[in-house]
Write a protein that holds these residues in place. Structure first.
Motif: not given
Length: 182
Positions: A99-111, A113-117, A135-137
């Protein structure tokens, strides 16, 4: 290049009430066209959205998926699409990592999509939670004045966040982004 969007208040109308059905999900003027323009320009578009209405029992996952199907159906004739939707179904009292403001959703998207950052990724939202997650991500936080955006902008004057770019709406942001990336 990736652009991550919040949903309610950025893509569709949001007045603080829960969007509980596909008929209640109504796009903001120009938002779907803006997403289509991002797609035409070669951007990957993802959505990161808190959907605590599921955890509160207001609607279920099937209804959420029906809302997202409606959005996809409206985007298709414009040549637009959303490549990935990450959502948090939890009630805020569950203190989950997604749940935002945590970064879990953004990390899920990153993973997924196979992105390193996520450096260089724009995260577009209408609330402080969206901006703090960005900002946190390591994303560039962008605030739109639609949805809760005007209120959020007002509160940013009292409690600023570094580097937040502010736009009237998603269409204006995309206009600026595409004009500067030529």
């Amino acid at each position: 290049m990736l652009v991550i969007l919040d949903r309610d208040g950025v893509i569709n109308h949001y007045d603080g009430s829960y969007i509980c059905s596909p008929t209640a999900w109504l796009p903001l003027p120009g938002s779907l066209e803006a997403i289509a323009r991002l797609c035409h320009a070669g951007y990957t578009v993802a959505i990161a959205t808190n959907q605590s209405g599921i955890g509160r029992g207001y609607y279920d996952v099937d209804t959420l998926e029906a809302m997202h199907s409606k959005m996809a159906d409206l985007l298709k004739p414009l040549g637009g699409r959303v490549d990935l939707i990450a959502y948090c179904p939890h009630h805020p009292d569950q203190h989950c990592h997604c749940r935002k403001p945590a970064t879990g959703l953004l990390e899920q998207i990153r993973q997924q999509l196979g992105l390193s950052t996520l450096a260089g990724t724009l995260m577009v939202g209408d609330s402080r939670k969206d901006l703090e997650a960005a900002l946190s991500a390591g994303c560039q936080p962008c605030l739109v004045r639609t949805g809760n955006g005007r209120e959020t902008e007002h509160h940013l004057r009292e409690r600023p966040l570094a580097g937040v770019q502010v736009y009237d709406n998603l269409a204006t942001l995309v206009d600026t982004l595409l004009a500067t990336s030529r």
